[in-house]
Every structure is written in structure tokens, then in C-alpha cells.
Design a protein around this motif. Structure first.
Motif, mmCIF file in Angstrom:
data_model
loop_
_atom_site.group_PDB
_atom_site.id
_atom_site.type_symbol
_atom_site.label_atom_id
_atom_site.label_comp_id
_atom_site.label_asym_id
_atom_site.label_seq_id
_atom_site.Cartn_x
_atom_site.Cartn_y
_atom_site.Cartn_z
ATOM 1 N N GLN A 157 9.135 2.679 6.354
ATOM 2 C CA GLN A 157 8.036 2.892 5.410
ATOM 3 C C GLN A 157 7.052 1.724 5.377
ATOM 4 O OE1 GLN A 157 9.352 3.985 1.444
ATOM 5 N NE2 GLN A 157 11.054 5.192 2.230
ATOM 6 N N TYR A 158 7.448 0.581 5.894
ATOM 7 C CA TYR A 158 6.674 -0.648 5.732
ATOM 8 C C TYR A 158 5.354 -0.593 6.512
ATOM 9 C CZ TYR A 158 5.849 -5.690 5.294
ATOM 10 O OH TYR A 158 5.326 -6.927 4.999
ATOM 11 N N ALA A 159 4.300 -1.080 5.877
ATOM 12 C CA ALA A 159 2.958 -1.049 6.488
ATOM 13 C C ALA A 159 2.717 -2.334 7.276
ATOM 14 C CB ALA A 159 1.893 -0.874 5.405
ATOM 15 N N PHE A 160 3.220 -2.375 8.506
ATOM 16 C CA PHE A 160 2.946 -3.512 9.373
ATOM 17 C C PHE A 160 1.451 -3.556 9.692
ATOM 18 C CE2 PHE A 160 7.449 -2.719 10.078
ATOM 19 C CZ PHE A 160 7.981 -4.009 10.062
ATOM 20 N N GLN A 161 0.943 -4.736 10.026
ATOM 21 C CA GLN A 161 -0.500 -4.913 10.190
ATOM 22 C C GLN A 161 -1.039 -4.364 11.504
ATOM 23 O OE1 GLN A 161 -2.405 -8.204 7.527
ATOM 24 N NE2 GLN A 161 -1.346 -9.193 9.208
ATOM 25 N N PHE A 162 -0.191 -4.183 12.479
ATOM 26 C CA PHE A 162 -0.660 -3.570 13.714
ATOM 27 C C PHE A 162 0.498 -2.857 14.393
ATOM 28 C CE2 PHE A 162 1.027 -7.525 15.425
ATOM 29 C CZ PHE A 162 1.559 -7.156 16.643
ATOM 30 N N GLY A 178 0.785 -1.227 0.000
ATOM 31 C CA GLY A 178 0.000 0.000 0.000
ATOM 32 C C GLY A 178 0.816 1.274 0.000
ATOM 33 N N GLU A 179 2.124 1.185 0.181
ATOM 34 C CA GLU A 179 3.006 2.350 0.139
ATOM 35 C C GLU A 179 3.705 2.387 -1.207
ATOM 36 O OE1 GLU A 179 3.389 4.671 2.540
ATOM 37 O OE2 GLU A 179 1.886 3.659 3.785
ATOM 38 N N ILE A 180 3.659 3.539 -1.898
ATOM 39 C CA ILE A 180 4.344 3.667 -3.179
ATOM 40 C C ILE A 180 5.807 4.006 -2.894
ATOM 41 C CG2 ILE A 180 4.361 4.778 -5.423
ATOM 42 C CD1 ILE A 180 1.854 3.074 -4.737
ATOM 43 N N CYS A 181 6.685 3.097 -3.256
ATOM 44 C CA CYS A 181 8.109 3.211 -2.926
ATOM 45 C C CYS A 181 8.948 3.385 -4.180
ATOM 46 C CB CYS A 181 8.580 1.961 -2.190
ATOM 47 S SG CYS A 181 7.753 1.640 -0.624
ATOM 48 N N LYS A 182 10.032 4.126 -4.050
ATOM 49 C CA LYS A 182 10.998 4.233 -5.137
ATOM 50 C C LYS A 182 11.718 2.899 -5.297
ATOM 51 C CE LYS A 182 11.971 9.185 -4.734
ATOM 52 N NZ LYS A 182 13.037 10.203 -4.535
ATOM 53 N N MET A 183 11.883 2.478 -6.542
ATOM 54 C CA MET A 183 12.489 1.191 -6.829
ATOM 55 C C MET A 183 13.567 1.341 -7.899
ATOM 56 S SD MET A 183 12.510 -1.572 -9.185
ATOM 57 C CE MET A 183 10.956 -1.810 -10.048
ATOM 58 N N GLY A 184 14.687 0.692 -7.697
ATOM 59 C CA GLY A 184 15.740 0.659 -8.708
ATOM 60 C C GLY A 184 15.670 -0.643 -9.474
ATOM 61 N N GLY A 185 15.327 -0.556 -10.744
ATOM 62 C CA GLY A 185 15.252 -1.757 -11.580
ATOM 63 C C GLY A 185 16.605 -2.055 -12.193
ATOM 64 N N VAL A 186 17.153 -3.223 -11.891
ATOM 65 C CA VAL A 186 18.465 -3.618 -12.417
ATOM 66 C C VAL A 186 18.262 -4.340 -13.739
ATOM 67 C CG1 VAL A 186 20.498 -5.063 -12.024
ATOM 68 C CG2 VAL A 186 19.496 -3.782 -10.129
ATOM 69 N N THR A 187 18.931 -3.887 -14.776
ATOM 70 C CA THR A 187 18.779 -4.480 -16.095
ATOM 71 C C THR A 187 20.016 -4.162 -16.932
ATOM 72 O OG1 THR A 187 17.299 -4.631 -18.005
ATOM 73 C CG2 THR A 187 17.578 -2.453 -17.042
ATOM 74 N N GLY A 188 20.055 -4.677 -18.146
ATOM 75 C CA GLY A 188 21.151 -4.383 -19.058
ATOM 76 C C GLY A 188 22.511 -4.803 -18.543
ATOM 77 N N VAL A 189 22.571 -5.820 -17.663
ATOM 78 C CA VAL A 189 23.846 -6.264 -17.112
ATOM 79 C C VAL A 189 24.574 -7.075 -18.177
ATOM 80 C CG1 VAL A 189 24.961 -7.586 -15.285
ATOM 81 C CG2 VAL A 189 22.845 -6.328 -14.809
ATOM 82 N N ALA A 190 25.767 -6.645 -18.552
ATOM 83 C CA ALA A 190 26.473 -7.316 -19.647
ATOM 84 C C ALA A 190 27.967 -7.087 -19.540
ATOM 85 C CB ALA A 190 25.956 -6.796 -20.995
ATOM 86 N N THR A 191 28.731 -8.084 -19.980
ATOM 87 C CA THR A 191 30.189 -8.019 -20.027
ATOM 88 C C THR A 191 30.658 -8.711 -21.289
ATOM 89 O OG1 THR A 191 30.365 -8.106 -17.612
ATOM 90 C CG2 THR A 191 32.343 -8.658 -18.850
ATOM 91 N N TYR A 192 31.603 -8.107 -21.988
ATOM 92 C CA TYR A 192 32.198 -8.812 -23.114
ATOM 93 C C TYR A 192 32.928 -10.045 -22.586
ATOM 94 C CZ TYR A 192 31.231 -5.157 -26.556
ATOM 95 O OH TYR A 192 30.613 -4.279 -27.410
#
Length: 469
Positions: free
Chosen positions: A367-372, A146-160
Motif C-alpha cells: 500500500q505504501y506510496a513510494f516516490q518512484f 497519501g493513502e488512507i490506511c486502517k489503523m489500530g489504536g492501542v490504549t486503555g492498557v492496564a493491570t491491577y
């Protein structure tokens, strides 16, 4: 899937948003031989690019450390775009003929990647001035309980391949975590090609992809509904409205904007269609995205906000009875669908899908929405994280005045203690695996009496994540 009972006609999405990278793999299966190149032979999903050349997955052995006089680590700029694009092409085996097959010209491919390159934080190792290895951090947002959080999407990982076995990717991942923390991206997602590789660096499985096959004779009988379903253009704003409402309610979901939607469609053929279910008063309440080929109705995604929309969508699918022999599709809810059918002997498969890791434990817990909330309760979590030293230590968690407080401390001060690694903490708080399951599988070290407290504190919702970047 959670059934929502409140509907509203949502306004269009406002403002530009960022899209995931079109080269969707976040790495390839680990190299089995030190320093030897590996090209993955497993093929990705229909319409996506092939997996890339492996990134190194173990520490560089003695004598193979990255030399400061030869290798340079830095952020890529606009002047590096050609080399960035060339490494992606090489690593993910995107040939000119393959692009032509799916209707892309070489120039169109480059133009599609430039906005992504500009929006992302791209880091790389350069060898003698030329790009050798890279990682892309794409800024996005997700719904975490229920909390909108910033997220870092890891992608394009490559090495010759000639640079594998030197620890280049290991270093890039460490620097990426530092960057994500500085941007307050408290969590990171990725779509792995090697689960062991990313588990080693702190990511853990948090969602499943379930596929199903239903024979035409097993399709549900028609359920009367007040509304109707209409085929729409895939750019229809009502389709976006339904997903926006759904994502704001659904734990784990990616918040899609204009560019995320463009990426969502990028590798689909022109045969993909969409149909939106409308209530009697014209409110969009659900949709199905699909294509029909060789007498098979293939579901890419089905989203509904209440039971009426769900029944309306299945009525629509069943109306294709004379055209098809079976229905195949993907389900990302974390729950099997067989129980919902009168004839439940359908085929379903399950496989791990997205992985995630908490980037900043202290911020995430606050930030986490604990239940109680219980002002008399305090927990102390001893976390281990090999890649992010700021996450190592004891975190004292308490609740007062409607807020969660988290403080890093030097010593234990309560009897409510538990020890776990960053992977276990992530999959537990994301709701993919429950505390009791993790305790029984030796993933958490704690007193048994705490299990009931943890089970009550952590919401039971399973993550929904249907995107692929």
C-alpha cells in the motif's frame, strides 16, 4: 507544515466514526521490581487523566507463568463493562472528586465510555472470573503518504498491581497484533507512557510534539490579507472541514469523524475557543484553537491550508497584544517555527510524541506510496519482529505496471539487500528518521551504495499527529 495551494469548500463529514479512548495512556512506566506494583507520579497534559498502573514489561520468570486453570484470556462483552470501567478508574487514578473538578458526574463518565467500549476490541485476562488485565484496540484511519490506511489504536492498557510480573500484558499485545492483522489494520499507533516498554514490543517513535513560548514583543507584525478571521463555536462545521481537507493531504494525520472530535475536546475546559480564517470568497482556510489564562495566549492547535490563512491567524493572535504577555503553544509539524519570526530568539522544546509499528509488513509495503517506480529495481528486506512472526523473514519488493509487489521469500535473490527490525522499518517508512541517519546509527545493515536509492524511494514528509488517546 506543508502549505497547500488548492482550496475548496468541503462538504460536512458523513457517517459516524470512532473515537479514541478517553483514558489516554497506553501503559505506564515499566516496573523496576519484579512483581511489585508501580503507580506513575508524572502527570499527563492539562485536562487529561493521570497515568495508570504499570503493565508488566518482561517475560514471566520460571514458576510465575500464567496458569490456565486460574487465568482466562478472552474478549470482553457487554456484561464485563462494569469491571472494565473499574479497572480503568483504578489504573488511571480517576476519582469522583477529579471528575467533579472537570465537570463530569460519575454517570456521565460511564455513558461517555460505553460507545467506545462497544466500538473497540477489548481483550483481558480474568483471574477467578474477575478482570485482572486488559488492552483496548480502537479502529481508526490515518493518512500514510497519501493513502488512507486502517489503523489500530492501542490504549486503555492496564493491570491491577497484584497481577504484575506474570507476562499478562505481553500476551495481550501479541494477541492484539494478531487481531489487528485479521482486521487489515496495517499500522498501529499509541501515545506511550513508557517508550522502552513499547519499543520492546515493536513500536517506535514516529512524531514529535514541539512547544514554543513567544514574548508579546516578539509577535509578528501584521501582514495584509484579503480574508478575515471569525471566532466560532467549537462544534462549527467549517472547523471540521478545514481539518478534514488538511488530514487528507497531511502524512501521518488521524482522520477525525464526529466521535474523534468529541474525544479531541473531552478534557478541555469550557474556556477553550476556536477561530476560523475565511478567504475573501468565504472559504474556510485555517483555524486556531486556544484559550487565554493569566495573560497567556495558549495555542492547542493551529492548522492552515495556505500562507494567507497562516498570516491571518497570526494577525489575530497579535491583535491580543494588550491582553497578553506571551504566547505558548504546541506544534506537531516536525519542524521548528523560530525561523519564521523576525525575532527568532523564541523558546522551543521538543519531545517524542506518538509511537507506531507496522502490523503487517507485506500489506503495508504493497500500500505504501513510494516516490518512484522502476521495473528494473528490486529490493529485499530482511525484517525481524519478535512479537509478530508473520513479519519475520525476507520480503522481495518490486514495481511494475504502476503497482508495488511484495512477496515473502526463503532466500536472497538480488544484490539489493538490507536487514533491519520492525521498529526501524516503521520509523523509516513513516519518514520520522531518514535512511542515512538510521544507517549511520547502526539501525540498518546494508551496503552503503543502497542509501541513495532508499533516500530517493522514501518520501521526505514528516508525520503530523496532534491527537491523544
Amino acid at each position: 507544515m506543508r502549505i497547500l495551494h488548492k482550496q475548496q469548500h468541503l462538504p460536512p463529514l458523513e457517517g459516524p466514526r470512532l473515537q479514541p479512548h478517553p483514558f489516554r495512556a497506553a501503559g505506564a512506566p515499566p516496573d523496576e521490581h519484579e512483581g511489585a506494583p508501580l503507580v506513575a507520579v508524572a502527570r499527563p497534559e492539562r485536562g487529561s487523566a493521570a497515568p495508570g498502573v504499570t503493565a508488566p514489561h518482561r517475560e514471566a520468570p520460571s514458576g510465575k507463568d500464567v496458569g490456565a486453570d486460574v487465568f482466562e484470556l478472552r474478549q470482553l462483552g457487554e456484561e464485563d463493562f462494569e469491571e472494565f470501567e473499574a479497572l480503568l478508574r483504578y489504573a488511571f487514578q480517576v476519582s469522583t472528586s477529579e471528575m467533579a473538578r472537570i465537570g463530569w458526574s460519575d454517570m456521565e463518565m460511564k455513558q461517555s465510555k460505553m460507545p467506545i467500549f462497544e466500538a473497540s476490541h477489548v481483550m483481558g485476562w480474568f483471574y477467578k472470573g474477575h478482570l485482572a488485565s486488559q488492552i483496548v484496540i480502537y479502529p481508526m484511519e490515518v493518512n500514510i503518504q497519501g493513502e488512507i490506511c486502517k489503523m489500530g489504536g492501542v490504549t486503555g492498557v492496564a493491570t491491577y498491581p497484584e497481577y504484575t510480573g506474570r507476562g499478562l500484558i505481553h500476551t495481550l499485545i501479541g494477541k492484539s497484533l494478531e487481531y489487528m492483522r485479521s482486521q487489515q489494520q496495517v499500522v498501529s499507533y499509541l501515545c506511550p507512557y513508557s517508550i522502552p516498554l513499547y519499543r520492546k514490543h515493536g513500536w517506535e517513535i514516529v512524531s514529535d510534539k514541539m512547544t514554543f513560548t513567544i514574548k508579546d514583543t516578539q509577535l509578528p507584525k501584521r501582514h495584509p490579507v484579503d480574508g478575515q478571521i471569525e471566532r466560532v463555536d467549537i462544534e462549527c462545521e467549517d472547523l471540521h472541514r478545514v481539518y478534514k481537507y488538511f488530514a487528507l493531504q497531511q502524512h501521518g494525520a488521524l482522520i477525525r469523524g464526529k466521535l474523534e472530535w468529541e474525544e479531541y475536546w473531552r478534557w478541555d475546559s469550557d474556556d477553550v475557543m476556536a477561530a476560523v480564517y475565511y478567504s475573501a470568497d468565504g472559504k474556510p482556510l485555517g483555524y486556531v484553537i486556544y484559550y487565554i489564562e493569566n495573560e497567556v495566549f495558549s495555542v492547542k492547535e493551529m492548522v492552515y491550508l495556505n500562507q494567507e490563512a497562516k498570516d491571518g491567524i497570526w494577525n489575530y493572535i497579535s491583535a491580543h497584544f494588550s491582553m497578553i504577555t506571551k504566547v505558548e503553544g504546541a506544534n506537531y509539524t516536525g519542524e521548528a517555527i523560530a525561523f519564521q519570526f523576525e525575532d527568532s530568539e523564541i523558546d522551543e522544546t521538543i519531545q517524542p510524541y506518538a509511537m507506531a509499528r507496522i502490523v503487517d509488513v507485506q500489506r503495508f509495503l504493497e500500500q505504501y506510496a513510494f516516490q518512484f517506480e522502476d521495473p528494473k529495481l528490486a529490493l529485499e528486506l530482511e525484517v525481524s519482529d519478535k512479537m509478530a512472526p508473520w513479519n519475520n523473514g525476507i520480503f522481495h519488493v518490486s514495481w511494475r505496471e504502476g503497482r508495488t509487489f511484495c512477496e515473502k521469500v526463503n532466500t536472497w535473490s538480488t544484490g539489493h539487500r538490507l536487514s533491519l527490525d520492525i521498529k526501524t522499518l516503521t520509523t523509516m517508512l513513516m519518514g520520522y528518521k531518514r535512511p542515512t541517519y538510521l544507517y549511520n546509527n547502526d539501525r540498518i545493515d546494508m551496503d552503503y551504495h543502497l542509501l541513495k536509492t532508499l533516500e530517493t524511494l522514501i518520501p521526505s514528509d514528516k508525520p503530523y499527529f496532534s491527537d491523544y488517546f
